[in-house]
Design an enzyme around this catalytic site. Structure first.
Site, short mmCIF file in Angstrom:
data_model
loop_
_atom_site.label_atom_id
_atom_site.label_comp_id
_atom_site.label_asym_id
_atom_site.label_seq_id
_atom_site.Cartn_x
_atom_site.Cartn_y
_atom_site.Cartn_z
N TRP A 96 -49.72 21.98 3.40
CA TRP A 96 -51.12 21.56 3.22
C TRP A 96 -51.73 21.13 4.54
CZ3 TRP A 96 -52.90 23.59 -0.87
CH2 TRP A 96 -52.11 23.71 -2.02
N ASP A 149 -54.73 12.85 4.34
CA ASP A 149 -54.64 13.48 3.01
C ASP A 149 -53.58 12.73 2.20
OD1 ASP A 149 -54.16 15.06 0.79
OD2 ASP A 149 -53.93 16.95 1.90
N LYS A 174 -52.13 14.73 -8.95
CA LYS A 174 -50.76 14.39 -8.56
C LYS A 174 -50.43 12.98 -9.06
CE LYS A 174 -50.91 18.26 -6.15
NZ LYS A 174 -51.03 18.52 -4.73
C1 LIG Z 1 -51.85 19.51 -3.95
C2 LIG Z 1 -52.22 19.18 -2.57
C3 LIG Z 1 -53.37 19.74 -1.98
C4 LIG Z 1 -54.24 20.77 -2.68
O1 LIG Z 1 -54.98 20.20 -3.69
P1 LIG Z 1 -56.02 21.07 -4.55
O2 LIG Z 1 -56.62 20.03 -5.47
O3 LIG Z 1 -55.26 22.12 -5.27
O4 LIG Z 1 -57.03 21.62 -3.62
C5 LIG Z 1 -53.69 19.34 -0.70
N1 LIG Z 1 -52.93 18.44 -0.02
C6 LIG Z 1 -51.83 17.92 -0.57
C7 LIG Z 1 -51.02 16.94 0.23
C8 LIG Z 1 -51.43 18.25 -1.85
O5 LIG Z 1 -50.33 17.72 -2.39
#
Ligand SMILES: *Cc1c(COP(=O)(O)O)cnc(C)c1O
Length: 358
Positions: free
Chosen positions: A100, A170, A194
């Site tokens: 990511w 993030d 998540k």
């Molecule tokens: C799942 C995830 C994403 C992507 O998220 P989306 O909602 O599918 O765009 C980005 N960064 C991290 C660290 C993730 O775990």
């Protein structure tokens, strides 16, 4: 029967929250309709939005000089929003610590002079590089990092000390899992599916002095200041996902908040890593001090045994253990909502499987 769902996302939700939402599904707070049928312009929805925001502010906690917005488009939309909102010098520095983090870097190249200042790609992202001030361009608009690398199972165990350049982080797969000092960061974002609730809502937390650095061509839907000004109802927000998030925040507060869940999360991760480390059959390739406590990848001695493990775990109610296609093997995502009993059931199955297949 409810199973133990080890999916990386959409992921397990607290059972108490699902039951509570179910009980109010036809008639939310005496309104005679479901929370998903309420107008986003109504007082009832305003109350939901305000409570979700104030609970999140209290739980993290988020200082007064930061704004919180609830937006759509997932964490992936923030990959473009970051360079478009922090665009004064048109320079963004990136630490490439996983899938990511790299996706964020690649997207940013369309909108800014993006620079990879560190990477652990050559070691299949098995560690977190040490980031120092000397590695950061002094006129960079920001440094982007990913706190917890969902696919490779690493996490930052330190905050890079880089002076005045704001850090964008993030937090998608670890928000509210451990105590966290928001004041050390400029911008934080996390998708909902998540560690918060259902897919559809993304939380963005922005230090207020960073709200006026956007590019003039930043689209309104990606423009943080627009959502701050309109209290997250610039257009129709994902109302039901925000309502679900509010119920998860209420539940977290009632069960002791982040301090209590941190103790439980560390204990859960230790049980699983101890099982892996005490066996010569299973392995985890991450440098120990950088291990994630949310996502635990592990491998048996062969690909064939990995596939057999995943298949045989299912009838035991242990599901979605397959690793991401780029990492292979297994991955147990053990977010806030995964009970300790789920870890114990997984560990018991791992021991049995090892006995039968070593
Ligand atoms: C799942 C995830 C994403 C992507 O998220 P989306 O909602 O599918 O765009 C980005 N960064 C991290 C660290 C993730 O775990």
């Amino acid at each position: 029967m409810r199973v133990y769902n080890f999916s990386a996302g959409p992921a397990i939700m607290p059972e108490e929250v699902l039951k509570r939402v179910q009980s109010k599904l036809l008639n939310y707070e005496g309104k005679g309709m479901s929370a998903m049928e309420i107008s986003h312009r109504s007082k009832a929805y305003e109350d939901i939005n305000d409570e979700a925001e104030s609970l999140l502010r209290e739980l993290m906690p988020v200082p007064k000089n930061y704004s919180i917005i609830f937006v759509q488009g997932g964490a992936t939309t923030q990959f473009e929003a970051v360079p478009l909102n922090l665009n004064k010098n048109k320079k963004g520095d990136y630490a490439i610590t996983g899938h990511w983090a790299e996706r964020a870097y690649i997207e940013a190249q369309k909108f800014t002079d993006a620079k990879a200042i560190a990477s652990s790609k050559e070691a299949t992202y098995s560690y977190i590089p040490k980031i120092t001030k000397a590695m950061i361009r002094p006129d960079a608009d920001y440094l982007h990092i990913c706190q917890n690398n969902t696919i490779f199972g690493t996490r930052f165990n330190y905050t890079p000390d880089i002076g005045n350049v704001p850090i964008v982080n993030d937090l998608s797969s670890c928000i509210l899992s451990e105590e966290f000092d928001v004041s050390k960061y400029g911008v934080l974002y996390a998708c909902g599916q998540k560690n918060i609730g259902p897919v559809g809502v993304t939380v963005v937390i922005i230090r207020n002095d960073l709200l006026d650095k956007a590019s003039p061509v930043c689209p309104s839907m990606s423009h943080w200041a627009t959502h701050v000004k309109t209290k997250s109802i610039y257009n129709t927000p994902p109302t039901f996902a925000i309502y679900m998030a509010m119920e998860v925040f209420r539940h977290l507060k009632e069960t002791g908040g982040v301090k209590a869940i941190q103790t439980q999360n560390r204990d859960k991760a230790k049980r699983l890593y101890d099982c892996i480390d005490n066996s010569s059959f299973y392995k985890n390739i991450v440098v120990k001090e950088d291990r994630s406590i949310m996502n635990v990848p592990f491998y048996t001695p062969s690909k064939e045994l990995d596939a057999k493990f995943i298949k045989e775990a299912e009838p035991h109610g242990l599901v979605t253990l397959k690793g991401h296609e780029t990492a292979g093997g297994m991955r147990a995502s053990i977010y806030n909502a995964m009970p300790v009993a789920g870890i114990d059931a997984l560990v018991a199955f791992m021991k049995k499987f090892e006995m039968e297949n070593r």
